[in-house]
Design an enzyme around this catalytic site. Structure first.
Site, PDB file in Angstrom:
ATOM      1  N   ASP A   1       0.831  -1.196   0.000  1.00 50.58           N
ATOM      2  CA  ASP A   1       0.000   0.000   0.000  1.00 50.58           C
ATOM      3  C   ASP A   1       0.868   1.250   0.000  1.00 50.58           C
ATOM      4  O   ASP A   1       1.884   1.322   0.703  1.00 50.58           O
ATOM      5  CB  ASP A   1      -0.883  -0.029   1.256  1.00 50.58           C
TER       6      ASP A   1
ATOM      7  N   GLU B   1      15.024 -15.218  -0.335  1.00 51.58           N
ATOM      8  CA  GLU B   1      15.457 -16.300   0.548  1.00 51.58           C
ATOM      9  C   GLU B   1      14.432 -17.436   0.621  1.00 51.58           C
ATOM     10  O   GLU B   1      14.751 -18.527   1.083  1.00 51.58           O
ATOM     11  CB  GLU B   1      15.697 -15.763   1.958  1.00 51.58           C
TER      12      GLU B   1
END
Length: 580
Positions: free
Chosen positions: A242, A293
């Site tokens: 957002d 990751e």
């Protein structure tokens, strides 16, 4: 590439017994790793769920996570690849959940973390990925950090997590600068000291209950890394971010007077000191490394309202976000020349930085495109649509253009976003009672702007059920209009001419032809300046934005946005043709 694990005939792998939920979920998590350059998010159709308005399992009139879980079969049937959920975190709900008090818990209004986990498992079991909404520009004023800041003295470390400043004037009685809130009114609120005297001011680009974080403080970045990992560890497939173009403010917080006709989120204005600052890119480079990751091509999508496609593309360079909403495309009127230009620019700018183009026509912040495309007066983003707004839309014209615009959009290469209810052809709800409105924009502008409630009305599932199937009790946090009965999913599902059927067929054909991974070639059919025509692989797409019907070229019409008379393509229509 499509991300669903359905069989070619549409059979769901879990329902068929071919794979259990854990197997499907683990496959979803790893599917992108073996296909470099074909990550799921590059071609996915992503469906936005506005949780409070999607499905209410508890009967309290507000949609919830259990309600979403109960309706995921409908989304499998529709043929989407992923869902994006607007915020469901703990919140006082001053801005419908975009005022977050705890980023790592579910608000009881929507259920619990166990409900979230159940929804995620069910979605993954159906081959649907889940993206959650993250709100890093600001928190709720009830967030523990802000409460600590209010209790602390000026200059204390607790206040350094937010943007507190002394006021101007002899006694600090004037706000630190002239910035206006996106929701109307000043962007600053003054605090009161423990002894009752006036204190410092804090910045809130949105409501006064939504104080802005100070992203120059490393502690803020560390906290959001913790939040990202909390949800990634639970198995989410990515984040919609957002106000992704916010976060960093220009040094010195200089005064700024925006163009009065500009959209409230800055998409029409250059050089805004609180939008699009260079430092924000370092934030997303860090986030990119965090997501890398994790297995499964986790995705970041930016809500970045910027003036041009080229500026938007800066958010999706290879080491930053993976997608950015294409707001220049969303804001393009139903006009062949303008559509051709923004599509061409998008397919130049986004691939140039290694990102897919994304396409979107509606979301929870804009007038639904079944109404917006038929407006006859300016309607800046964020102002909303009400009974006294100029340029009221024609419902018949609006729906025809919406169906045609979607038919065009879903043939474009890249990724597409759908907003809940658009597959039903829902228009903006214009005639909401004033007493029912809840958007902060309505209150902060004293009713001058209607705000976004009209696109957030709970969607209809069944024609004759309480609240049209949204809730079992008939409760609905915003009133639903009578026309919702004929627009319900149940009313449309067996109708070959319905908007729902059109969406299902478009999505199935898009997947079958792998249009998201295709390439676009413009075609001159010599039909005039009001026609958009292009090829994507062996598909010819023709859209008529003009005032007169045009003659279609030869070829089998596979899908059409509306009725076709022989080989004549009516106004406000679009078709998919099997190219020779």
């Amino acid at each position: 590439m499509a991300s669903s694990l359905d069989l070619a005939d549409g059979t769901d792998l879990v329902d068929s017994g071919i794979a259990d939920t854990e197997t499907v979920a683990s496959t979803l998590a790893a599917i992108g790793d073996s296909r470099p350059g074909a990550e799921w998010w590059r071609t996915a159709v992503i469906y936005q769920i506005y949780p409070r308005s999607f499905a209410d399992a508890s009967g309290d009139g507000v949609g919830d996570l259990a309600g979403i879980t109960s309706r995921l079969g409908a989304l499998s049937d529709l043929g989407v690849d992923a869902v994006w959920l607007s915020p469901f975190f703990r919140s006082p709900q001053k801005d419908a959940g975009y005022d977050v008090a705890d980023y790592c818990d579910v608000d009881p209004l929507f259920g619990s973390l166990a409900d979230f986990d159940a929804m995620l498992a069910e979605a993954h079991g159906r081959g649907i990925r889940v993206i959650v909404d993250l709100v890093p520009n600001h928190s709720s004023d009830k967030h523990a950090w802000f409460q600590q800041a209010l209790a602390a003295a000026p200059g204390a470390p607790e206040r350094a997590r937010y943007i507190f400043r002394d006021g101007r004037g002899e006694t600090g009685e004037l706000a630190p600068n002239n910035w206006e809130s996106v929701f109307g009114g000043p962007a600053w609120t003054r605090t009161t000291n423990a002894d009752g005297t006036p204190g410092q001011w804090y910045l809130h680009l949105f409501d006064s209950t939504q104080p802005d974080f100070d992203w120059d403080n490393p502690e803020v970045g560390d906290e959001f890394e913790r939040i990202l990992r909390f949800w990634l560890d639970r198995g989410v497939d990515g984040f919609r971010v957002d106000v992704a173009h916010g976060l960093i403010k220009a040094a010195g917080l200089p005064d700024f007077v925006p163009n009065e006709d500009a959209g409230s989120m800055g998409g029409d204005s250059d050089d805004v000191p609180y939008w699009g600052q260079d430092g924000v890119h370092d934030v997303y480079r860090r986030w990119n490394r965090i997501l890398a990751e994790y297995e499964g091509d986790r995705a970041l999508c930016a809500e970045a309202w910027l003036p041009t496609v080229d500026e938007t593309a800066l958010w999706v360079r290879s080491d930053e976000m993976h997608q950015a909403f294409n707001f220049p495309y969303l804001q393009t009127e139903w006009d062949a020349a303008h559509l051709t230009e923004v599509i061409s620019e998008s397919l130049r700018a986004f691939p140039a930085v290694g990102a897919p183009a994304t396409w979107v026509l509606s979301n929870h912040d804009v007038v639904r495109h079944a109404s917006r495309l038929a407006l006859t007066a300016e309607n800046p983003q964020g102002h909303g649509l009400g009974p006294t707004s100029p340029g009221q839309p024609d419902a018949v014209v609006g729906l025809a253009r919406a169906r045609a615009a979607t038919t065009l959009m879903l043939a474009l290469p890249g990724s597409a976003y759908l907003y809940q209810g658009e597959e039903l052809g829902l228009p903006e709800v214009v005639h909401l009672p004033d007493a029912a409105r809840q958007d902060p924009t309505w209150f902060r502008t004293a009713g001058e702007r209607y705000g976004r409630d009209g696109c957030r009305v709970p969607i209809p599932w069944e024609s004759n059920a309480p609240a049209y199937g949204f809730s079992t009790t008939g409760a609905s946090w915003l009133p639903q209009p009578e026309e919702w009965a004929r627009l319900s999913r149940a009313a449309q599902i067996g109708d070959p001419s319905s908007t729902l059927t059109l969406y299902r067929e478009l999505l199935a054909e898009r997947r079958r032809r792998d249009l998201g991974a295709g390439s676009l070639t413009w075609v001159d059919l010599e039909l005039g300046d009001d026609v958009v025509a292009f090829r994507n692989g062996d598909l010819l797409v023709v859209a008529n934005t003009g005032a007169a019907a045009v003659r279609l070229p030869e070829g089998e019409v596979l899908l059409a946005s509306g009725p076709i008379d022989g080989r004549e393509l009516p106004v406000d229509s679009a078709v998919w043709i099997a190219a020779a």
